[in-house]
Every structure is written in structure tokens, then in C-alpha cells.
Design a protein around this motif. Structure first.
Motif, mmCIF file in Angstrom:
data_model
loop_
_atom_site.group_PDB
_atom_site.id
_atom_site.type_symbol
_atom_site.label_atom_id
_atom_site.label_comp_id
_atom_site.label_asym_id
_atom_site.label_seq_id
_atom_site.Cartn_x
_atom_site.Cartn_y
_atom_site.Cartn_z
ATOM 1 N N ASP A 287 -23.155 6.444 -43.183
ATOM 2 C CA ASP A 287 -23.846 5.525 -44.084
ATOM 3 C C ASP A 287 -25.255 5.227 -43.567
ATOM 4 O OD1 ASP A 287 -23.915 3.821 -46.387
ATOM 5 O OD2 ASP A 287 -23.635 2.092 -45.072
ATOM 6 N N ARG A 288 -25.386 4.999 -42.247
ATOM 7 C CA ARG A 288 -26.700 4.742 -41.665
ATOM 8 C C ARG A 288 -27.603 5.972 -41.774
ATOM 9 N NH1 ARG A 288 -23.688 1.901 -37.574
ATOM 10 N NH2 ARG A 288 -23.754 3.736 -36.215
ATOM 11 N N ALA A 289 -27.036 7.155 -41.547
ATOM 12 C CA ALA A 289 -27.817 8.395 -41.641
ATOM 13 C C ALA A 289 -28.347 8.596 -43.057
ATOM 14 C CB ALA A 289 -26.973 9.589 -41.211
ATOM 15 N N VAL A 290 -27.502 8.325 -44.049
ATOM 16 C CA VAL A 290 -27.917 8.465 -45.446
ATOM 17 C C VAL A 290 -29.006 7.453 -45.779
ATOM 18 C CG1 VAL A 290 -27.174 8.145 -47.842
ATOM 19 C CG2 VAL A 290 -25.759 9.469 -46.258
ATOM 20 N N ASN A 291 -28.805 6.192 -45.387
ATOM 21 C CA ASN A 291 -29.790 5.160 -45.692
ATOM 22 C C ASN A 291 -31.135 5.445 -45.024
ATOM 23 O OD1 ASN A 291 -28.023 3.707 -47.288
ATOM 24 N ND2 ASN A 291 -27.287 2.435 -45.605
ATOM 25 N N ALA A 292 -31.092 5.924 -43.773
ATOM 26 C CA ALA A 292 -32.332 6.250 -43.066
ATOM 27 C C ALA A 292 -33.063 7.399 -43.753
ATOM 28 C CB ALA A 292 -32.027 6.606 -41.615
ATOM 29 N N THR A 293 -32.313 8.377 -44.237
ATOM 30 C CA THR A 293 -32.923 9.524 -44.917
ATOM 31 C C THR A 293 -33.526 9.104 -46.248
ATOM 32 O OG1 THR A 293 -31.288 10.989 -43.888
ATOM 33 C CG2 THR A 293 -32.494 11.860 -45.774
ATOM 34 N N VAL A 294 -32.821 8.256 -46.987
ATOM 35 C CA VAL A 294 -33.343 7.772 -48.272
ATOM 36 C C VAL A 294 -34.634 6.978 -48.058
ATOM 37 C CG1 VAL A 294 -32.897 6.196 -50.194
ATOM 38 C CG2 VAL A 294 -31.098 7.740 -49.416
ATOM 39 N N PRO A 302 -30.461 13.895 -55.508
ATOM 40 C CA PRO A 302 -29.295 13.919 -54.615
ATOM 41 C C PRO A 302 -29.152 15.214 -53.831
ATOM 42 C CG PRO A 302 -28.705 12.895 -56.691
ATOM 43 C CD PRO A 302 -30.101 13.419 -56.860
ATOM 44 N N ALA A 303 -29.439 16.358 -54.483
ATOM 45 C CA ALA A 303 -29.297 17.649 -53.800
ATOM 46 C C ALA A 303 -30.295 17.773 -52.649
ATOM 47 C CB ALA A 303 -29.492 18.792 -54.789
ATOM 48 N N LEU A 304 -31.539 17.352 -52.882
ATOM 49 C CA LEU A 304 -32.551 17.425 -51.834
ATOM 50 C C LEU A 304 -32.297 16.396 -50.738
ATOM 51 C CD1 LEU A 304 -35.801 18.018 -53.946
ATOM 52 C CD2 LEU A 304 -34.498 19.671 -52.581
ATOM 53 N N LEU A 305 -31.760 15.237 -51.106
ATOM 54 C CA LEU A 305 -31.412 14.237 -50.102
ATOM 55 C C LEU A 305 -30.318 14.757 -49.181
ATOM 56 C CD1 LEU A 305 -31.409 10.784 -51.941
ATOM 57 C CD2 LEU A 305 -32.794 11.439 -49.964
ATOM 58 N N LEU A 306 -29.346 15.458 -49.771
ATOM 59 C CA LEU A 306 -28.262 16.013 -48.961
ATOM 60 C C LEU A 306 -28.806 17.037 -47.978
ATOM 61 C CD1 LEU A 306 -25.235 15.888 -48.489
ATOM 62 C CD2 LEU A 306 -24.950 17.720 -50.160
ATOM 63 N N ASN A 307 -29.773 17.847 -48.414
ATOM 64 C CA ASN A 307 -30.406 18.800 -47.501
ATOM 65 C C ASN A 307 -31.171 18.078 -46.393
ATOM 66 O OD1 ASN A 307 -29.490 21.050 -48.886
ATOM 67 N ND2 ASN A 307 -31.315 21.194 -50.176
ATOM 68 N N ALA A 308 -31.806 16.975 -46.757
ATOM 69 C CA ALA A 308 -32.598 16.227 -45.779
ATOM 70 C C ALA A 308 -31.729 15.532 -44.740
ATOM 71 C CB ALA A 308 -33.481 15.203 -46.499
ATOM 72 N N VAL A 309 -30.540 15.087 -45.140
ATOM 73 C CA VAL A 309 -29.670 14.375 -44.211
ATOM 74 C C VAL A 309 -28.849 15.339 -43.352
ATOM 75 C CG1 VAL A 309 -27.535 14.148 -45.553
ATOM 76 C CG2 VAL A 309 -28.235 12.287 -44.051
ATOM 77 N N ALA A 310 -28.768 16.602 -43.761
ATOM 78 C CA ALA A 310 -27.922 17.581 -43.070
ATOM 79 C C ALA A 310 -28.179 17.661 -41.562
ATOM 80 C CB ALA A 310 -28.081 18.961 -43.712
ATOM 81 N N PRO A 311 -29.454 17.641 -41.087
ATOM 82 C CA PRO A 311 -29.677 17.725 -39.637
ATOM 83 C C PRO A 311 -29.081 16.561 -38.854
ATOM 84 C CG PRO A 311 -31.690 18.255 -40.837
ATOM 85 C CD PRO A 311 -30.724 17.711 -41.837
ATOM 86 N N ASP A 343 -20.039 15.874 -43.971
ATOM 87 C CA ASP A 343 -20.894 16.275 -45.082
ATOM 88 C C ASP A 343 -20.342 15.815 -46.429
ATOM 89 O OD1 ASP A 343 -18.803 18.040 -44.926
ATOM 90 O OD2 ASP A 343 -19.990 19.843 -45.289
ATOM 91 N N THR A 344 -19.002 15.801 -46.574
ATOM 92 C CA THR A 344 -18.416 15.298 -47.819
ATOM 93 C C THR A 344 -18.677 13.811 -47.984
ATOM 94 O OG1 THR A 344 -16.677 16.975 -47.934
ATOM 95 C CG2 THR A 344 -16.257 14.900 -49.079
ATOM 96 N N LEU A 345 -18.502 13.050 -46.902
ATOM 97 C CA LEU A 345 -18.754 11.613 -46.980
ATOM 98 C C LEU A 345 -20.228 11.358 -47.315
ATOM 99 C CD1 LEU A 345 -17.933 8.694 -46.731
ATOM 100 C CD2 LEU A 345 -18.141 8.888 -44.242
ATOM 101 N N ALA A 346 -21.132 12.094 -46.685
ATOM 102 C CA ALA A 346 -22.561 11.931 -46.978
ATOM 103 C C ALA A 346 -22.845 12.249 -48.444
ATOM 104 C CB ALA A 346 -23.385 12.836 -46.069
ATOM 105 N N LYS A 347 -22.249 13.316 -48.933
ATOM 106 C CA LYS A 347 -22.451 13.709 -50.340
ATOM 107 C C LYS A 347 -21.966 12.617 -51.278
ATOM 108 C CE LYS A 347 -21.407 17.456 -53.581
ATOM 109 N NZ LYS A 347 -20.710 18.757 -53.742
ATOM 110 N N GLN A 348 -20.815 12.020 -50.957
ATOM 111 C CA GLN A 348 -20.281 10.946 -51.795
ATOM 112 C C GLN A 348 -21.198 9.727 -51.791
ATOM 113 O OE1 GLN A 348 -16.901 10.962 -53.623
ATOM 114 N NE2 GLN A 348 -17.951 12.922 -53.529
#
Length: 432
Positions: A287-294, A302-311, A343-348
Motif C-alpha cells: 500500500d505504501r509503495a503504491v501510494n508513493a508511486t502515485v 493504472p497500467a502505467l502506474l503498475l509498471n512504475a511501481v514494479a521496481p 504484484d496482484t495486491l499492487a494491481k488491486q
């Protein structure tokens, strides 16, 4: 604080602690600025020394600790071998260091005291993690675990009051208070048979209603607080682990092979694990990784955000449910474990930003499976619908080619989606 150098590690060196060595060597490298960057069980999977921002220095420290664990090296020899290397590389004494954000501060790098902390903490944590794994594998014979404190002048009062108290191996207390429980903690856990409990006149307790959540300060500079779980000792006294220690170092790394256990036992274990701190940290880290990336990438799809959070993600997963034998047969798998990947949790979390599924809801995946009003099979997927209050939820599991079961999605759903799934799939339950 207990003197780290006084830790009695003699029992760790009577044998070559193969499981402890295996645990330590399986840790990945993670370079961090502060120890709490890898808060609690994240640290169980990534060997970290605060401010060791150079990979070569981290490798030297790790190699020395690895050798100490495998060979029973004394602290004197550990220091003798490592100190000259660290001095030669400039990782010693007080220096002005600039962190990843460009902030400069004076920090204490290598010192005899720090080496004692590194030596004692890693050996004690590693040994207890290896011990935990062996104890879990023998729960059919020794299902009762007794907390053992070293009763001397250096023992903390609260640790002494937990001494000799007994809980079942699957009691939630072990998710938060399996030792070590603070810097310099020398406590351990002893596994007992039912006969031993009876012969010693011991009482098997339950932590039900006695676990207390609170916040602990982990950084004076930032004021950061992190949750910890304590235990009500009675008489108004609370056993509280130190900040960063409210987890089980063994459970954080080791997952028993639940396919070797009956479905009911595996389900009970997973329900307990999901309700504890390890899963909460797993969820909150993503959740923190997703919020920091956003935050640094506003406006991305969403697709580009998922790519950005992947690292920021790893291949880590956690079991969140156990599948009954009849549904295992339907899915043509030999496993009962239902896994949730990072990755599934991040995608959700990205795709459902407007109506996110909470931590509490993810902890109910086993409940969602057990109490599904509809179960629909489509190709390699199994879809479950259940209601929570007035909300309809949709859970989708997928069988991978290696025969594993992973959560594909879990989110609030509409009645129309349910009707479409029923129309295109094989209804195993419900469908009305």
C-alpha cells in the motif's frame, strides 16, 4: 538495555545450526538508511545494517556474520577479522553522510559497540528463526510452547513475568511475541508434549482478548510511529516488544509446507497467520509503495502506474486461505494453499483506488471461500461470490501451470457481473 555482548549463545554452537544457517543465507541484500526501513519481518528476508549504504561494506558484514553463525565464531574473533576491513574502507567512526534525499547528518558508522549489536542481534534472531522452523515441523508431537526467559540481573521485568507461561503453538501470541522481543533479548521458546505439560502441572493459556495494539516511536528525527502488539500480563502490566520487534522472525521467513498437513490444520494455521502482524506488514508495504508511486506520478493510467511501481515489488507472496479437498479436485491441483502475490495486491490497490479492498477484507478471504453464495468454474479459474453486510464481493483464484493457486482479484462487485459469470461458467454452488 541488556548488554548484547552478554548474550549466552553457547547453546547455538553445540551443533552446526543448519537450519539457522540456511535461514541466514537465504536473506537477500537490502541497503537501507535506517534500521526501521526494513521494519519487522521485512528485515527477516533482507540482511540489513543501518547506514551500510555501500554494497561492498554490507557484503563484508554479512560474510562475517554468516561465518559466525556457521562456525561458532566468538565475538572476539568476529571483531578481530572484521574491524580492520571496515576501517580500511572508511566505514568506521563518526562521519558526515548524505542520505538518498540529500540530507546531511553526522552518523556513527562502525564501532565496537555496533559490531557487538550486529553480532548478537543477528545470531540470536537467526538461531531462533531456525528453532521455530524445527518446532513447527514437530507440532504433532509437541504442540505446546513455553516461553523461557534468562532469569538474571539483566532480564527485563516483563520478560521475566512471561517466563514459563505456556500457549499452544498456533496461538496468535507467537505471531507477535516469539523471541527475540527487543534489542539484546535472550529469551527462547521450549516445545512440550501433552504429557510434559501434565507432569509439570502447567496451565495452557490463551491470548484471546489479551493482545493489545499500540504505537511505538521508531525515529526521533521523523517522529515515525509503527504498530506493535503487546500482551496483558495481568495486574495492569503489559508485555510490550521493542519497536521493530513485534513479529516472529521465523514465521516471517519460513512457511511450513502446509500441503503436508490436513486441510483443517492448514486452514487454522493460515487464518492465524493472516490475522497477525506479518500479513499486515505485507499489505501495508505494498500500500505504501503504491501510494508513493502515485504521489510522484500523478495522472498516470493504472497500467502505467503498475509498471512504475514494479521496481518496488519482489516475488514475495503469502498464503491467505486453504482450499478444501473437493475444490482442489475441481481445480486439478495437489496443493491446498491459496497465495496472494505482491504484484496482484499492487494491481488491486491501483485498479480499485476508488473502492479499495481493506486489510480487514483481505483477512476474510478464507471466510469468503467458506461462505460463498456462488462458486463458478471457468477454465483454470474459480470464482467465489459472497456478501459482507450489503456489499457483494468477487474473489477469483487461478491455477498456474506449475499447479499453484493464486488470488487473481478480490473486489466489490455488481449483480450484473455475477450474472455474467454464472452464464459463462460451470456453477458449482448457487447460481440462482
Amino acid at each position: 538495555m541488556t548488554n548484547i555482548s552478554a548474550i549466552n549463545l553457547g547453546y547455538a554452537f553445540t551443533l552446526a545450526p543448519a537450519k539457522a544457517v540456511e535461514y541466514f543465507r537465504s536473506k537477500g541484500h537490502r541497503i537501507s538508511w535506517n534500521w526501521y526501513d526494513t521494519y519487522q519481518e521485512a528485515n527477516a528476508k533482507a540482511f540489513t545494517v543501518a547506514k551500510a549504504v555501500r554494497l561492498d561494506v554490507l557484503q563484508d558484514i554479512r560474510g562475517a556474520v554468516d561465518g559466525a553463525i556457521a562456525n561458532g565464531t566468538t565475538f572476539t574473533d568476529f571483531k578481530k577479522d572484521l574491524e580492520p576491513t571496515l576501517r580500511n574502507k572508511g566505514w568506521w567512526g563518526k562521519q558526515i553522510v548524505v542520505d538518498s534525499q540529500g540530507v546531511a547528518e553526522q552518523v556513527q558508522l562502525g564501532s565496537v559497540r555496533r559490531l557487538k549489536t550486529i553480532y548478537g542481534t543477528n545470531l540470536q534472531t537467526t538461531y531462533m528463526a531456525g528453532r521455530w522452523k524445527g518446532m513447527v515441523e514437530n507440532t504433532s508431537e509437541r504442540p505446546y510452547w513455553q516461553y523461557i526467559a534468562i532469569d538474571d540481573g539483566a532480564t527485563r521485568q516483563a520478560h521475566r513475568k512471561l517466563h514459563k507461561r505456556v500457549f499452544r503453538w498456533d496461538d496468535p501470541i507467537w505471531q507477535s511475541l516469539y523471541p527475540p522481543n527487543d534489542w539484546g533479548c535472550r529469551c527462547r521458546v521450549r516445545a512440550l508434549t501433552a504429557k510434559q505439560v501434565e507432569q509439570k502441572g502447567l496451565t495452557v493459556e490463551s491470548s484471546d482478548g489479551k493482545l493489545r495494539e499500540s504505537l511505538a516511536l521508531v525515529s526521533k528525527r521523523s517522529g515515525e510511529l509503527q504498530p506493535i502488539t503487546g500482551f496483558d500480563l495481568g495486574g495492569g502490566e503489559l508485555f510490550k516488544p521493542g519497536a521493530g520487534w513485534s513479529y516472529n522472525p521465523g514465521a516471517a521467513h519460513w512457511q511450513p509446507d502446509l500441503d503436508n498437513y490436513p486441510y483443517a490444520t492448514a486452514k487454522q494455521y493460515i487464518e492465524g497467520a493472516v490475522s497477525g502482524p506479518p500479513f499486515e506488514d505485507f499489505y501495508r508495504r505494498i500500500d505504501r509503495a503504491v501510494n508513493a508511486t502515485v504521489k510522484v506520478n500523478p495522472g498516470l493510467s493504472p497500467a502505467l502506474l503498475l509498471n512504475a511501481v514494479a521496481p518496488r515489488l519482489s516475488k514475495e507472496w503469502m498464503p491467505v486461505a486453504s482450499l478444501a479437498p473437493n475444490l482442489q479436485a475441481v481445480m486439478a491441483v495437489q496443493t491446498n494453499q491459496v497465495l496472494l502475490s505482491q504484484d496482484t495486491l499492487a494491481k488491486q490497490l491501483i485498479n480499485r483506488a476508488g473502492q479499495p479492498v481493506s486489510l480487514a477484507s483481505y483477512r476474510q478471504i478464507q471466510h469468503a471461500i467458506n461462505n460463498a453464495t456462488d462458486i463458478i468454474q471457468t477454465a483454470r479459474n474459480l470464482t467465489f461470490y459472497h456478501t459482507d453486510g450489503d456489499r457483494l464481493f468477487r474473489l477469483v483464484l487461478k491455477r498456474t501451470q506449475p499447479g499453484e493457486l493464486f488470488v487473481v482479484s478480490y473486489h466489490p462487485a455488481r449483480a450484473g457481473t455475477r450474472k455474467a459469470d454464472i452464464k459463462k461458467g460451470k456453477v458449482l454452488r448457487g447460481g440462482n
